[in-house]
Design an enzyme around this catalytic site. Structure first.
Site, PDB file in Angstrom:
ATOM      1  N   LYS A 113      29.612  60.270  35.338  1.00  0.00           N
ATOM      2  CA  LYS A 113      29.798  60.796  34.203  1.00  0.00           C
ATOM      3  C   LYS A 113      29.395  60.332  32.911  1.00  0.00           C
ATOM      4  O   LYS A 113      28.774  60.738  32.043  1.00  0.00           O
ATOM      5  CB  LYS A 113      31.206  61.597  34.273  1.00  0.00           C
ATOM      6  CG  LYS A 113      31.667  62.583  35.222  1.00  0.00           C
ATOM      7  CD  LYS A 113      32.721  63.213  34.912  1.00  0.00           C
ATOM      8  CE  LYS A 113      33.419  63.932  36.209  1.00  0.00           C
ATOM      9  NZ  LYS A 113      34.510  64.402  35.925  1.00  0.00           N
ATOM     10  N   LYS A 194      25.559  65.811  46.080  1.00  0.00           N
ATOM     11  CA  LYS A 194      26.578  66.563  46.544  1.00  0.00           C
ATOM     12  C   LYS A 194      26.555  67.910  45.701  1.00  0.00           C
ATOM     13  O   LYS A 194      26.042  68.087  44.632  1.00  0.00           O
ATOM     14  CB  LYS A 194      27.835  65.773  46.024  1.00  0.00           C
ATOM     15  CG  LYS A 194      29.288  66.582  45.932  1.00  0.00           C
ATOM     16  CD  LYS A 194      30.092  65.707  45.173  1.00  0.00           C
ATOM     17  CE  LYS A 194      30.246  65.979  43.819  1.00  0.00           C
ATOM     18  NZ  LYS A 194      31.398  65.480  43.030  1.00  0.00           N
ATOM     19  N   LYS A 197      29.814  71.545  40.766  1.00  0.00           N
ATOM     20  CA  LYS A 197      29.803  72.796  39.680  1.00  0.00           C
ATOM     21  C   LYS A 197      28.939  72.817  38.494  1.00  0.00           C
ATOM     22  O   LYS A 197      28.852  73.670  37.860  1.00  0.00           O
ATOM     23  CB  LYS A 197      31.386  72.753  39.310  1.00  0.00           C
ATOM     24  CG  LYS A 197      32.360  73.237  40.243  1.00  0.00           C
ATOM     25  CD  LYS A 197      33.591  73.541  39.588  1.00  0.00           C
ATOM     26  CE  LYS A 197      34.647  72.341  39.888  1.00  0.00           C
ATOM     27  NZ  LYS A 197      35.996  72.372  39.481  1.00  0.00           N
TER      28      LYS A 197
HETATM   29  P1  TYM Z   1      37.123  69.525  41.499  1.00  0.00           P
HETATM   30  O1  TYM Z   1      37.666  70.419  40.438  1.00  0.00           O
HETATM   31  O2  TYM Z   1      35.780  68.858  40.958  1.00  0.00           O
HETATM   32  O3  TYM Z   1      36.986  70.062  42.676  1.00  0.00           O
HETATM   33  C1  TYM Z   1      37.990  70.712  43.441  1.00  0.00           C
HETATM   34  C2  TYM Z   1      37.952  70.442  45.045  1.00  0.00           C
HETATM   35  O4  TYM Z   1      36.794  70.655  45.439  1.00  0.00           O
HETATM   36  C3  TYM Z   1      36.254  69.557  46.206  1.00  0.00           C
HETATM   37  N1  TYM Z   1      34.595  69.311  46.080  1.00  0.00           N
HETATM   38  C4  TYM Z   1      34.068  69.268  47.340  1.00  0.00           C
HETATM   39  N2  TYM Z   1      34.214  69.248  48.659  1.00  0.00           N
HETATM   40  C5  TYM Z   1      33.010  69.128  49.581  1.00  0.00           C
HETATM   41  N3  TYM Z   1      31.791  69.210  48.965  1.00  0.00           N
HETATM   42  C6  TYM Z   1      31.704  69.319  47.603  1.00  0.00           C
HETATM   43  N4  TYM Z   1      30.544  69.301  47.121  1.00  0.00           N
HETATM   44  C7  TYM Z   1      32.689  69.328  46.894  1.00  0.00           C
HETATM   45  N5  TYM Z   1      32.772  69.376  45.358  1.00  0.00           N
HETATM   46  C8  TYM Z   1      34.027  69.416  45.074  1.00  0.00           C
HETATM   47  C9  TYM Z   1      36.776  68.277  45.497  1.00  0.00           C
HETATM   48  O5  TYM Z   1      36.646  67.039  46.296  1.00  0.00           O
HETATM   49  C10 TYM Z   1      38.211  68.753  44.906  1.00  0.00           C
HETATM   50  O6  TYM Z   1      38.962  68.648  46.245  1.00  0.00           O
HETATM   51  N6  TYM Z   1      39.721  65.270  40.258  1.00  0.00           N
HETATM   52  C11 TYM Z   1      39.768  66.547  41.062  1.00  0.00           C
HETATM   53  C12 TYM Z   1      40.711  67.610  40.451  1.00  0.00           C
HETATM   54  C13 TYM Z   1      42.486  66.870  40.523  1.00  0.00           C
HETATM   55  C14 TYM Z   1      43.078  66.668  41.499  1.00  0.00           C
HETATM   56  C15 TYM Z   1      44.263  66.009  41.068  1.00  0.00           C
HETATM   57  C16 TYM Z   1      42.920  66.812  43.202  1.00  0.00           C
HETATM   58  C17 TYM Z   1      43.268  66.764  39.454  1.00  0.00           C
HETATM   59  N7  TYM Z   1      44.311  66.119  39.787  1.00  0.00           N
HETATM   60  C18 TYM Z   1      45.231  65.913  42.057  1.00  0.00           C
HETATM   61  C19 TYM Z   1      43.840  66.639  43.879  1.00  0.00           C
HETATM   62  C20 TYM Z   1      44.953  65.912  43.429  1.00  0.00           C
HETATM   63  C21 TYM Z   1      38.714  67.309  40.746  1.00  0.00           C
HETATM   64  O7  TYM Z   1      37.675  67.099  39.841  1.00  0.00           O
HETATM   65  O8  TYM Z   1      38.297  68.027  41.597  1.00  0.00           O
END
Ligand code: TYM
Length: 326
Positions: A113, A194, A197
């Site tokens: 990032k 990957k 979003k």
């Molecule tokens: P975020 O918002 O980017 O994504 C949410 C969840 O989706 C999963 N994910 C994927 N899984 C499979 N294939 C993909 N291409 C893919 N893209 C995203 C992510 O692994 C995630 O589980 N840092 C985290 C948010 C967060 C969080 C937490 C998660 C903040 N605090 C505490 C767990 C516990 C994030 O940016 O997720």
């Protein structure tokens, strides 16, 4: 016996896609009856990069509504917004003070990032500490996430263990829970990357709220390889990704996958995957249209109120352990 705690979060940025669903949200739905679950819209994480305020306000509700549309029952699991419980930010600071800078600079998501931006906010480096705080604040045992969050979960365990050994047992050390299939859904246009979003390119991701005819077209256009038909031995990443998406949505066994797809021409493979995806998204989209905003705000406030005492107890304990004024 009290149920073990599960915590996970989703950022209110961009459009939720099938990777988010298969990597994380589908597991949230499965775990909610067995565990004491908290599912959180992590708005404090979102502002590590600039968000237009009105759009962020709208996105927070959109994610919460999508949680419900995907099958999370707010009467069973706790749904909440991160910034409505101040313990996240408070514990985030306390953990920052026990985290070596080198641990944060090593995080691959930070490196990716920060490479894309001219000026980097300090929050971007802090990001995984706040994530550790989210999890440790509720003494969570299990964290269902996609594979891209595995490194952040390892860091969370390192922070918890190092705090516990310095100050005495304070935090539960959490385990990562990846789904069997769909832990890493790749971009349809570029199966080496990957599904994301933020990635641009209309054929990259399938949004949970995409028009279903469009979604099917995206799958029909997906990158495959130079083989004419599915060969489980020699298939490239594009075909593997399409089969993975099908298996994660349908729950088919490996044997069923072999029987159904071995030798199938790519046009027919894509048709089957497109049908499966549309069939799975259709009920989510129908429920999404029924979730009303007014009711949603009440639910989110109730969720935060219900869980706040747990957060406050952990912050008090942490401060006490560190010798701070409580
Ligand atoms: P975020 O918002 O980017 O994504 C949410 C969840 O989706 C999963 N994910 C994927 N899984 C499979 N294939 C993909 N291409 C893919 N893209 C995203 C992510 O692994 C995630 O589980 N840092 C985290 C948010 C967060 C969080 C937490 C998660 C903040 N605090 C505490 C767990 C516990 C994030 O940016 O997720």
């Amino acid at each position: 016996m009290t149920k073990a705690r599960v915590f996970s979060g989703v950022q209110p940025t961009g459009h939720l896609h099938i990777g988010n669903y298969l990597g994380a949200i589908q597991n949230f739905v499965r775990l909610q009856h067995e565990y004491d679950c908290i599912f959180c819209v992590v708005d404090l994480h979102a502002v590590t990069v600039y968000q237009e305020p009105a759009e962020l306000r709208r996105k927070i509700r959109e994610i919460a509504a999508l949680f419900i549309a995907c099958g999370i029952d707010p009467n069973v699991a706790t749904l909440m917004v991160q910034s409505s419980v101040s313990g996240h930010a408070e514990l985030g600071w306390l953990l920052t003070c026990v985290t070596p800078l080198g641990w944060l600079e090593r995080m691959t998501q930070y490196k990716d990032k920060s490479a894309k931006q001219e000026t980097i906010g300090a929050g971007l480096l802090q990001y995984p500490v706040l994530m550790a705080a989210d999890i440790l604040l509720y003494q969570s045992k299990i964290v269902p996430v996609g594979d891209d969050q595995s490194q952040h979960l390892e860091l969370t365990r390192d922070i918890a263990q190092s705090f516990n050994s310095r100050y005495g047992d304070t935090f539960t050390v959490p385990a990562t829970k990846l789904p069997t299939h769909g832990a890493r859904v790749m971009g349809l246009d570029d199966p080496e990357k990957k599904m994301s979003k933020s990635a641009t390119g209309t054929s990259h991701a399938i949004g949970l709220l995409d028009d279903l005819a469009q979604a099917k077209k995206k799958i029909m256009r997906a990158t495959t390889d130079s083989n004419p038909a599915v060969d489980f031995e020699t298939m490239g990443p594009g075909v593997r990704n399409l089969l993975g998406i099908y298996q994660a949505f349908s729950g088919a066994s490996n044997e069923q996958m072999q029987n159904e797809f071995a030798g199938l021409r790519y046009g027919d493979l894509k048709k089957k995957v497109a049908e499966q995806v549309a069939q799975s998204l259709e009920p989510i989209q129908a429920r999404y249209r029924e979730v009303t905003t007014g009711n949603l705000d009440d639910l989110l406030r109730q969720g935060a109120n219900r869980i706040r005492p747990v957060a406050e107890a952990t912050v008090r304990l942490t401060k006490d352990r560190m010798g701070l004024y409580t």
